[in-house]
Design an enzyme around this catalytic site. Structure first.
Site, PDB file in Angstrom:
ATOM      1  N   ASP A 191       0.807  -1.227   0.000  1.00 27.07           N
ATOM      2  CA  ASP A 191       0.000   0.000   0.000  1.00 27.07           C
ATOM      3  C   ASP A 191       0.835   1.269   0.000  1.00 27.07           C
ATOM      4  OD1 ASP A 191      -2.304  -1.576   0.083  1.00 27.07           O
ATOM      5  OD2 ASP A 191      -2.299  -1.616   2.281  1.00 27.07           O
ATOM      6  N   GLY A 198      -4.497  -4.296  -3.847  1.00 28.64           N
ATOM      7  CA  GLY A 198      -5.482  -3.264  -4.159  1.00 28.64           C
ATOM      8  C   GLY A 198      -4.717  -2.015  -4.528  1.00 28.64           C
ATOM      9  N   HIS A 199      -4.730  -1.676  -5.805  1.00 24.89           N
ATOM     10  CA  HIS A 199      -3.958  -0.525  -6.288  1.00 24.89           C
ATOM     11  C   HIS A 199      -4.917   0.570  -6.754  1.00 24.89           C
ATOM     12  CE1 HIS A 199      -0.545  -3.587  -7.271  1.00 24.89           C
ATOM     13  NE2 HIS A 199      -0.772  -3.466  -5.985  1.00 24.89           N
ATOM     14  N   GLN A 208       2.031  -6.005  -3.234  1.00 18.14           N
ATOM     15  CA  GLN A 208       2.482  -6.123  -1.843  1.00 18.14           C
ATOM     16  C   GLN A 208       3.792  -5.342  -1.635  1.00 18.14           C
ATOM     17  OE1 GLN A 208       1.325  -9.406  -3.350  1.00 18.14           O
ATOM     18  NE2 GLN A 208      -0.603  -8.535  -2.686  1.00 18.14           N
ATOM     19  N   LYS A 258       1.823   2.210  -4.952  1.00 17.64           N
ATOM     20  CA  LYS A 258       2.385   1.643  -6.190  1.00 17.64           C
ATOM     21  C   LYS A 258       1.476   1.898  -7.386  1.00 17.64           C
ATOM     22  CE  LYS A 258       2.486  -2.418  -4.307  1.00 17.64           C
ATOM     23  NZ  LYS A 258       2.060  -2.065  -2.946  1.00 17.64           N
TER      24      LYS A 258
HETATM   25  P1  GDP Z   1      -0.757   0.368  -3.521  1.00 16.75           P
HETATM   26  O1  GDP Z   1      -1.364  -0.901  -3.043  1.00 16.75           O
HETATM   27  O2  GDP Z   1       0.711   0.432  -3.236  1.00 16.75           O
HETATM   28  O3  GDP Z   1      -1.076   0.667  -4.952  1.00 16.75           O
HETATM   29  O4  GDP Z   1      -1.407   1.535  -2.650  1.00 16.75           O
HETATM   30  P2  GDP Z   1      -2.989   1.710  -2.341  1.00 16.75           P
HETATM   31  O5  GDP Z   1      -3.661   2.186  -3.565  1.00 16.75           O
HETATM   32  O6  GDP Z   1      -3.517   0.499  -1.677  1.00 16.75           O
HETATM   33  O7  GDP Z   1      -2.940   2.823  -1.232  1.00 16.75           O
HETATM   34  C1  GDP Z   1      -2.403   4.094  -1.445  1.00 16.75           C
HETATM   35  C2  GDP Z   1      -3.512   5.149  -1.231  1.00 16.75           C
HETATM   36  O8  GDP Z   1      -2.930   6.425  -1.148  1.00 16.75           O
HETATM   37  C3  GDP Z   1      -4.492   5.226  -2.377  1.00 16.75           C
HETATM   38  O9  GDP Z   1      -5.754   5.556  -1.860  1.00 16.75           O
HETATM   39  C4  GDP Z   1      -3.943   6.352  -3.238  1.00 16.75           C
HETATM   40  O10 GDP Z   1      -4.947   7.009  -3.996  1.00 16.75           O
HETATM   41  C5  GDP Z   1      -3.390   7.277  -2.186  1.00 16.75           C
HETATM   42  N1  GDP Z   1      -2.219   8.053  -2.583  1.00 16.75           N
HETATM   43  C6  GDP Z   1      -1.200   7.699  -3.414  1.00 16.75           C
HETATM   44  N2  GDP Z   1      -0.254   8.654  -3.420  1.00 16.75           N
HETATM   45  C7  GDP Z   1      -0.665   9.621  -2.582  1.00 16.75           C
HETATM   46  C8  GDP Z   1      -0.105  10.856  -2.133  1.00 16.75           C
HETATM   47  O11 GDP Z   1       0.993  11.252  -2.496  1.00 16.75           O
HETATM   48  N3  GDP Z   1      -0.832  11.581  -1.214  1.00 16.75           N
HETATM   49  C9  GDP Z   1      -2.036  11.158  -0.759  1.00 16.75           C
HETATM   50  N4  GDP Z   1      -2.663  11.933   0.129  1.00 16.75           N
HETATM   51  N5  GDP Z   1      -2.598  10.008  -1.162  1.00 16.75           N
HETATM   52  C10 GDP Z   1      -1.923   9.247  -2.046  1.00 16.75           C
HETATM   53  P1  IMO Z   2      -0.915  -4.129  -2.247  1.00 16.47           P
HETATM   54  O1  IMO Z   2      -0.449  -4.696  -3.567  1.00 16.47           O
HETATM   55  C1  IMO Z   2      -0.919  -4.489   2.086  1.00 16.47           C
HETATM   56  C2  IMO Z   2      -1.064  -8.523   3.755  1.00 16.47           C
HETATM   57  C3  IMO Z   2      -2.314  -8.931   4.494  1.00 16.47           C
HETATM   58  C4  IMO Z   2      -1.712  -9.886   5.510  1.00 16.47           C
HETATM   59  C5  IMO Z   2      -0.624 -10.589   4.706  1.00 16.47           C
HETATM   60  C6  IMO Z   2      -1.040 -11.925   4.129  1.00 16.47           C
HETATM   61  O2  IMO Z   2      -2.200  -3.405  -2.304  1.00 16.47           O
HETATM   62  O3  IMO Z   2       0.198  -3.348  -1.612  1.00 16.47           O
HETATM   63  P2  IMO Z   2      -2.589 -12.622   2.080  1.00 16.47           P
HETATM   64  O4  IMO Z   2      -4.036 -12.368   1.822  1.00 16.47           O
HETATM   65  O5  IMO Z   2      -1.678 -12.104   1.023  1.00 16.47           O
HETATM   66  O6  IMO Z   2      -2.324 -14.068   2.403  1.00 16.47           O
HETATM   67  O7  IMO Z   2      -2.279 -11.801   3.430  1.00 16.47           O
HETATM   68  O8  IMO Z   2      -0.279  -9.712   3.653  1.00 16.47           O
HETATM   69  N1  IMO Z   2      -1.280  -8.039   2.379  1.00 16.47           N
HETATM   70  C7  IMO Z   2      -1.199  -6.754   2.011  1.00 16.47           C
HETATM   71  N2  IMO Z   2      -0.980  -5.662   2.759  1.00 16.47           N
HETATM   72  N3  IMO Z   2      -1.050  -4.396   0.753  1.00 16.47           N
HETATM   73  C8  IMO Z   2      -1.233  -5.482  -0.011  1.00 16.47           C
HETATM   74  O9  IMO Z   2      -1.229  -5.442  -1.364  1.00 16.47           O
HETATM   75  C9  IMO Z   2      -1.357  -6.738   0.624  1.00 16.47           C
HETATM   76  N4  IMO Z   2      -1.574  -8.003   0.180  1.00 16.47           N
HETATM   77  C10 IMO Z   2      -1.507  -8.779   1.263  1.00 16.47           C
HETATM   78  O10 IMO Z   2      -2.931  -7.831   5.104  1.00 16.47           O
HETATM   79  O11 IMO Z   2      -1.092  -9.167   6.533  1.00 16.47           O
HETATM   80 MG    MG Z   3      -2.905  -1.560  -1.844  1.00 15.31          MG
END
Ligand code: GDP
Ligand code: IMO
Ligand code: MG
Length: 443
Positions: A8, A35-36, A218, A11
């Site tokens: 999270d 979840g991206h 991840q 990415k």
């Molecule tokens: P990922 O799994 O690495 O793709 O990250 P996620 O999408 O799960 O979580 C990142 C969250 O932060 C998302 O809701 C993005 O829209 C948000 N986000 C990304 N970059 C920034 C930033 O620079 N500032 C803020 N406030 N939010 C951001």
């Molecule tokens: P993105 O790509 C954050 C965490 C889960 C748990 C552990 C194992 O959005 O960054 P799993 O379901 O993979 O067997 O869970 O890994 N986890 C993540 N945490 N971002 C993710 O993906 C994750 N995918 C799995 O919360 O701790």
């Molecule tokens: Mg994510």
């Protein structure tokens, strides 16, 4: 491009940015646990399996061999994109990726419950059980899904085993082979058009001198081998995983970009030395909207951990950093960065590989002044408040690599490109050669 923390890191946003200059984007591991989030104008896209490059009509998007595919979720994802006017003609799915079956999801959830206090806090998407069957050689590959007779024959010897587990160990109802067959053949019909030999596809792209972006899901500390085991996922998100998961040799990779937040978050169980259980942690969660994209769970929040940063540099061979969510720190009076740990009074500068010891690490902090200024409109590092600039410089010095990208908001435009991380020289502006720590971790 890999996550340098516990996932999270943002990415999705950075892949979207880098996809502008990529001809091919490849997801090489993980499944619908990811979840991206990508925000484009007023639309928020939440992608789980399809690479974030799908938003560019010219970019080919590959779901490679090292991933696990839940066809039910993938079909939903395709439907959602199509409803938003995004065609998926450029999607390709590996023949040899493994398929998540209904019993994988059930076993994941039931096993978490059975573990009680020792649960991992998985996303409940059946990821661990799908990879376990892959290793056990009882898994279904996309190739099997595309062949009804082979699929049924395999189901007839695998399902009885799974049903014993479901009924006898977990007290659940047995699953019906006929129903699974009918459901999965519908997915096969829908997905068949996208299925190719993705490793061969990548090889052809390499030979035509195309730009290829490998998109990690991840993060480094969730890596099965190099993360905080057992509180990890069941695949290899690190850069080495890109080779195994895509079927390419390491010599074709030119650059490795690590994505990290300007602070740290984690979902699920497991040690987290810089976690803040106070109002500052709450503030980071509120301002950063730290709720999981896949499960909606509140993310645990804490300060930036440079020990983890240096570890991610070492394990992935990172060339540069993309630092996201700097704006979330805008209102703080002061900001802490963990530069080392203490275990029983002893200073430690590397992550202990024993998760029990890691759980006992107390952070040693350096405190930097906050900037108390809104930063989301800054477009160059020079426009940043001095304290924010110094904070980034401190992170570069602590991790020993340059900062190439700074993100100041979820939207595409809320970004500072310090240096083109793909084509630019390997030294970002924020690297001045005056490192507190050598890139390889030696002080
Ligand atoms: P990922 O799994 O690495 O793709 O990250 P996620 O999408 O799960 O979580 C990142 C969250 O932060 C998302 O809701 C993005 O829209 C948000 N986000 C990304 N970059 C920034 C930033 O620079 N500032 C803020 N406030 N939010 C951001
Ligand atoms: P993105 O790509 C954050 C965490 C889960 C748990 C552990 C194992 O959005 O960054 P799993 O379901 O993979 O067997 O869970 O890994 N986890 C993540 N945490 N971002 C993710 O993906 C994750 N995918 C799995 O919360 O701790
Ligand atoms: Mg994510």
């Amino acid at each position: 491009m890999v996550g340098a923390q516990w996932g999270d890191e943002g990415k999705g946003k950075i892949t979207d940015l880098l996809s502008r200059s990529a001809d091919v984007v490849v997801r090489y591991q993980g499944g619908v646990n990811a979840g991206h989030t990508v925000v484009v104008n007023d639309t928020t896209f939440k992608l789980h399996l399809i690479p974030s490059g799908i938003l560019y009509p010219e970019t080919k998007c590959l779901i490679a061999s090292g991933t696990v595919i839940d066809p039910k979720v993938l079909v939903q994802e395709l439907d959602n994109l199509q409803a938003l006017g995004i065609p998926a003609d450029n999607l390709r799915i590996s023949q040899t990726a493994h398929v998540t079956m209904p019993y994988h999801r059930l076993i994941d959830l039931a096993e978490e419950e059975r573990k009680g206090e020792n649960k991992i806090g998985t996303t409940g998407r059946g990821i661990g059980p799908t990879y376990a069957d892959k290793s056990d050689r009882t898994g279904f590959r996309v190739l099997d899904l595309m062949c009804p007779d082979r699929f049924r024959a395999k189901l007839d010897w695998v399902l009885p085993l799974k049903n014993v587990l479901l009924e006898k160990l977990y007290g659940l109802e047995a699953l019906d082979a006929e129903a699974i067959q009918a459901e999965y053949m519908l997915y096969a019909e829908r997905l068949g058009q996208y299925v190719v030999d993705t490793a061969l596809f990548i090889d052809q792209a390499v030979r035509s001198r195309k730009n290829i972006l490998f998109e990690g899901a991840q993060g480094t500390l969730l890596d099965l081998d190099h993360g905080t085991y057992p509180y990890v996922t069941s695949s290899n998100p690190i850069s080495g995983g890109a080779c195994v998961g895509s079927g390419v040799g390491p010599t074709i990779i030119d650059r490795v970009i690590g994505v990290t937040k300007a602070y740290t978050t984690r979902v699920g169980e497991g040690p987290f030395p810089t976690e803040l259980k106070d109002e500052v942690g709450q503030h980071l969660g509120d301002v950063g909207a730290e709720f999981g994209t896949t499960t909606g769970r509140a993310r645990r929040c804490g300060w930036f951990d440079a020990v983890i940063g240096r570890y991610a540099v070492r394990i992935n061979g990172l060339d540069c950093l993309a630092i996201t969510k700097l704006d979330v720190l805008d209102e703080l009076d002061e900001i802490k960065v963990c530069v080392a740990y203490k275990i029983d009074g002893q200073k430690v500068t590397e992550i202990p590989l024993d998760v029990h010891l890691f759980g006992r690490c107390e952070p040693i902090y350096e405190t930097l002044p906050g900037w108390k200024t809104f930063t989301s409109d800054c477009r160059t590092v020079e426009e940043l408040p001095k304290a924010a600039y110094n904070y980034l410089k401190f992170l570069a010095a602590q991790t020993g690599i340059p900062v190439a990208i700074v993100s100041l908001g979820a939207a595409r435009g809320q970004t500072i490109i310090v240096e083109d991380p793909i084509h630019g020289p390997k030294r970002g502006l924020l690297y001045d050669g005056d490192l507190a720590v050598h890139p390889l971790g030696a002080e």
